[in-house]
Design a protein around this motif. Structure first.
Motif, PDB file in Angstrom:
ATOM      1  N   ARG A 132       0.856  -1.197   0.000  1.00 25.97           N
ATOM      2  CA  ARG A 132       0.000   0.000   0.000  1.00 25.97           C
ATOM      3  C   ARG A 132       0.886   1.238   0.000  1.00 25.97           C
ATOM      4  O   ARG A 132       1.923   1.277   0.645  1.00 25.97           O
ATOM      5  CB  ARG A 132      -0.903   0.012   1.232  1.00 25.97           C
ATOM      6  CG  ARG A 132      -2.020  -1.026   1.146  1.00 25.97           C
ATOM      7  CD  ARG A 132      -3.115  -0.805   2.167  1.00 25.97           C
ATOM      8  NE  ARG A 132      -3.873   0.421   2.004  1.00 25.97           N
ATOM      9  CZ  ARG A 132      -4.780   0.655   1.041  1.00 25.97           C
ATOM     10  NH1 ARG A 132      -5.029  -0.248   0.149  1.00 25.97           N
ATOM     11  NH2 ARG A 132      -5.430   1.794   1.001  1.00 25.97           N
ATOM     12  N   ILE A 133       0.447   2.236  -0.749  1.00 24.74           N
ATOM     13  CA  ILE A 133       1.165   3.505  -0.754  1.00 24.74           C
ATOM     14  C   ILE A 133       1.028   4.120   0.645  1.00 24.74           C
ATOM     15  O   ILE A 133      -0.085   4.241   1.159  1.00 24.74           O
ATOM     16  CB  ILE A 133       0.587   4.443  -1.835  1.00 24.74           C
ATOM     17  CG1 ILE A 133       0.777   3.826  -3.221  1.00 24.74           C
ATOM     18  CG2 ILE A 133       1.225   5.826  -1.751  1.00 24.74           C
ATOM     19  CD1 ILE A 133       0.052   4.555  -4.342  1.00 24.74           C
ATOM     20  N   PRO A 134       2.145   4.498   1.270  1.00 28.10           N
ATOM     21  CA  PRO A 134       2.090   5.063   2.623  1.00 28.10           C
ATOM     22  C   PRO A 134       1.207   6.312   2.685  1.00 28.10           C
ATOM     23  O   PRO A 134       1.093   7.071   1.711  1.00 28.10           O
ATOM     24  CB  PRO A 134       3.546   5.415   2.926  1.00 28.10           C
ATOM     25  CG  PRO A 134       4.341   4.514   2.043  1.00 28.10           C
ATOM     26  CD  PRO A 134       3.518   4.359   0.789  1.00 28.10           C
ATOM     27  N   THR A 135       0.611   6.513   3.838  1.00 30.23           N
ATOM     28  CA  THR A 135      -0.339   7.604   4.051  1.00 30.23           C
ATOM     29  C   THR A 135       0.248   8.964   3.714  1.00 30.23           C
ATOM     30  O   THR A 135      -0.414   9.784   3.067  1.00 30.23           O
ATOM     31  CB  THR A 135      -0.842   7.584   5.508  1.00 30.23           C
ATOM     32  OG1 THR A 135      -1.417   6.299   5.765  1.00 30.23           O
ATOM     33  CG2 THR A 135      -1.862   8.667   5.756  1.00 30.23           C
ATOM     34  N   ASP A 136       1.491   9.234   4.117  1.00 34.77           N
ATOM     35  CA  ASP A 136       2.070  10.560   3.857  1.00 34.77           C
ATOM     36  C   ASP A 136       2.240  10.823   2.355  1.00 34.77           C
ATOM     37  O   ASP A 136       1.966  11.924   1.867  1.00 34.77           O
ATOM     38  CB  ASP A 136       3.394  10.748   4.604  1.00 34.77           C
ATOM     39  CG  ASP A 136       4.441   9.696   4.262  1.00 34.77           C
ATOM     40  OD1 ASP A 136       4.080   8.570   3.860  1.00 34.77           O
ATOM     41  OD2 ASP A 136       5.641   9.999   4.420  1.00 34.77           O
TER      42      ASP A 136
END
Length: 153
Positions: A132-136
């Motif tokens: 998953r693409i990190p939140t930031d």
């Protein structure tokens, strides 16, 4: 919003990255070799991430290591660029999913599109498995898309 070391700038929903055509970019006739447009767009994507504050070296070095890898590209060559041309690669976010991003990237000369491309990149661990693409990073990219929506209002 440009971070230290970023060469491009963000205007609305687009990241604009300047490219000068050098002799090494061209064939014997002084026309940009077709594969070099992929290099120009790659540099623009890296600069976009840098401008959004994403440290790609840190991503590789974090505990698990991760990176964006191109999954597929479609490209349309409309008109040739030539030696000494000043070009701009305009990059726009088209889709942001759990582990992938899709970007439209146009190579422009004086506002005229010479090349149009669509790139889908997956966020993967060093072992090649999707993550998953990190939140930031996701929030920075969503902010880019939102800037364009604000300007359209």
């Amino acid at each position: 919003m440009a971070e230290r070391g970023a060469s491009g700038r963000i205007e609305g929903d687009a990241h604009l990255f300047p490219v000068r055509v050098y002799w090494e970019d061209t064939d014997a006739g002084g026309i940009v070799y077709y594969a070099n447009y992929l290099k120009f767009t790659e540099r623009a994507r890296s600069d976009l991430l840098r401008g959004l504050g994403v440290d790609q070296q840190a991503m590789l070095g974090d505990g698990e290591g991760a990176m964006f890898a191109v999954r597929d590209v479609t490209i349309e060559y409309l008109s040739p660029a030539r030696l000494d041309d000043d070009l701009v690669v305009a990059t726009r976010l088209v889709a942001l999913k759990g582990a992938t991003i899709t970007l439209d990237q146009d190579v422009l000369r004086g506002g005229e599109a010479l090349v149009r491309s669509r790139v889908r990149a997956a966020f993967i661990g060093l072992g090649g498995r999707p993550r998953r693409i990190p939140t930031d990073i996701r929030q920075a990219m969503e902010g880019l898309a939102a800037r364009g929506e604000e300007e359209e209002s």
